[in-house]
Design a protein around this motif. Structure first.
Motif, PDB file in Angstrom:
ATOM      1  N   VAL A 241       4.613   5.952   2.645  1.00  0.00           N
ATOM      2  CA  VAL A 241       4.027   7.276   2.573  1.00  0.00           C
ATOM      3  C   VAL A 241       4.908   8.024   1.588  1.00  0.00           C
ATOM      4  CG1 VAL A 241       5.304   8.089   4.608  1.00  0.00           C
ATOM      5  CG2 VAL A 241       3.242   9.276   3.901  1.00  0.00           C
ATOM      6  N   LEU A 242       4.283   8.697   0.617  1.00  0.00           N
ATOM      7  CA  LEU A 242       5.069   9.363  -0.406  1.00  0.00           C
ATOM      8  C   LEU A 242       4.435  10.686  -0.788  1.00  0.00           C
ATOM      9  CD1 LEU A 242       4.463   7.963  -3.912  1.00  0.00           C
ATOM     10  CD2 LEU A 242       3.282   7.007  -1.988  1.00  0.00           C
TER      11      LEU A 242
ATOM     12  N   LEU B  65       0.847  -1.194   0.000  1.00  0.00           N
ATOM     13  CA  LEU B  65       0.000   0.000   0.000  1.00  0.00           C
ATOM     14  C   LEU B  65       0.879   1.239   0.000  1.00  0.00           C
ATOM     15  CD1 LEU B  65      -2.792  -0.662   2.685  1.00  0.00           C
ATOM     16  CD2 LEU B  65      -3.135  -0.271   0.244  1.00  0.00           C
ATOM     17  N   ASN B  66       0.506   2.204  -0.810  1.00  0.00           N
ATOM     18  CA  ASN B  66       1.195   3.487  -0.861  1.00  0.00           C
ATOM     19  C   ASN B  66       0.195   4.569  -0.471  1.00  0.00           C
ATOM     20  OD1 ASN B  66       3.869   2.811  -2.299  1.00  0.00           O
ATOM     21  ND2 ASN B  66       2.329   1.805  -3.545  1.00  0.00           N
ATOM     22  N   PHE B  67       0.610   5.449   0.424  1.00  0.00           N
ATOM     23  CA  PHE B  67      -0.263   6.526   0.883  1.00  0.00           C
ATOM     24  C   PHE B  67       0.304   7.873   0.424  1.00  0.00           C
ATOM     25  CE2 PHE B  67      -0.833   3.098   3.993  1.00  0.00           C
ATOM     26  CZ  PHE B  67      -2.220   2.954   3.959  1.00  0.00           C
TER      27      PHE B  67
ATOM     28  N   VAL C  78       5.309  12.011   7.986  1.00  0.00           N
ATOM     29  CA  VAL C  78       6.303  11.164   8.650  1.00  0.00           C
ATOM     30  C   VAL C  78       6.384  11.523  10.131  1.00  0.00           C
ATOM     31  CG1 VAL C  78       8.786  10.688   8.808  1.00  0.00           C
ATOM     32  CG2 VAL C  78       7.612  10.525   6.605  1.00  0.00           C
ATOM     33  N   ASP C  79       6.388  12.817  10.443  1.00  0.00           N
ATOM     34  CA  ASP C  79       6.420  13.240  11.849  1.00  0.00           C
ATOM     35  C   ASP C  79       5.189  12.724  12.590  1.00  0.00           C
ATOM     36  OD1 ASP C  79       8.808  14.577  11.377  1.00  0.00           O
ATOM     37  OD2 ASP C  79       7.869  16.570  11.267  1.00  0.00           O
ATOM     38  N   ASP C  80       4.021  12.842  11.976  1.00  0.00           N
ATOM     39  CA  ASP C  80       2.783  12.378  12.599  1.00  0.00           C
ATOM     40  C   ASP C  80       2.819  10.869  12.826  1.00  0.00           C
ATOM     41  OD1 ASP C  80       0.072  12.478  13.571  1.00  0.00           O
ATOM     42  OD2 ASP C  80      -0.588  11.824  11.582  1.00  0.00           O
TER      43      ASP C  80
ATOM     44  N   TRP D 217       9.283   4.227   3.885  1.00  0.00           N
ATOM     45  CA  TRP D 217       8.631   2.925   4.034  1.00  0.00           C
ATOM     46  C   TRP D 217       8.517   2.535   5.494  1.00  0.00           C
ATOM     47  CZ3 TRP D 217      12.316   3.835   0.253  1.00  0.00           C
ATOM     48  CH2 TRP D 217      11.891   3.683  -1.073  1.00  0.00           C
ATOM     49  N   PHE D 218       7.465   1.789   5.812  1.00  0.00           N
ATOM     50  CA  PHE D 218       7.274   1.233   7.146  1.00  0.00           C
ATOM     51  C   PHE D 218       6.523  -0.081   6.998  1.00  0.00           C
ATOM     52  CE2 PHE D 218       3.800   4.091   6.204  1.00  0.00           C
ATOM     53  CZ  PHE D 218       2.659   3.528   6.754  1.00  0.00           C
TER      54      PHE D 218
END
Length: 123
Positions: free
Chosen positions: A119-120, A64-66, A75-77, A108-109
């Motif tokens: 997340v991108l 999945l890509n968000f 990223v901070d959130d 990536w995570f």
């Protein structure tokens, strides 16, 4: 005639309750459960099926890509929610774990089952 009404994708996990907590609580996505499986609402009318698999192996690709407008804020959130970002050998990650420059900025995570998400930047 092949005329699909609402296509969706799916992936496996080894622990449905952990996946429900992660996707629903940690990421804050709408998640419903039916017959021991999850449907994750990923927006724009799209859903993803999450099903249990006893011999689950994490996907070897990003499942999945968000896309987000501001990757640094995202990223901070996510980091404040306990998400740890992956660092891959040979890729130039910054201090937050974001790879910048060649293509969209991306980090990536993994979910509790080891599946890779990203997340991108949508810019």
């Amino acid at each position: 005639m092949f005329n699909p009404t609402r296509p969706f994708s799916g992936f496996s996990v080894d622990d449905i309750p952990a996946a429900k907590r992660f996707y629903g609580e940690t990421l804050g996505l709408p998640v419903s459960e039916l017959n021991g499986m999850l449907m994750i609402d990923i927006g724009a009318g799209a859903e993803v099926l999450v099903y249990p698999k006893a011999n689950h192996q994490p996907a070897t690709f990003t499942i999945l890509n968000f896309p987000v407008a501001d990757i640094d804020s995202a990223v901070d959130d996510l980091a404040s929610r306990g998400i740890r970002f992956e660092r891959y050998e040979g890729m130039p990650h910054d201090e937050k774990g974001i790879v910048r420059g060649d293509g969209p900025d991306i980090a990536w995570f993994t979910d509790p089952a080891g599946n890779v998400l990203s997340v991108l930047s949508d810019r």
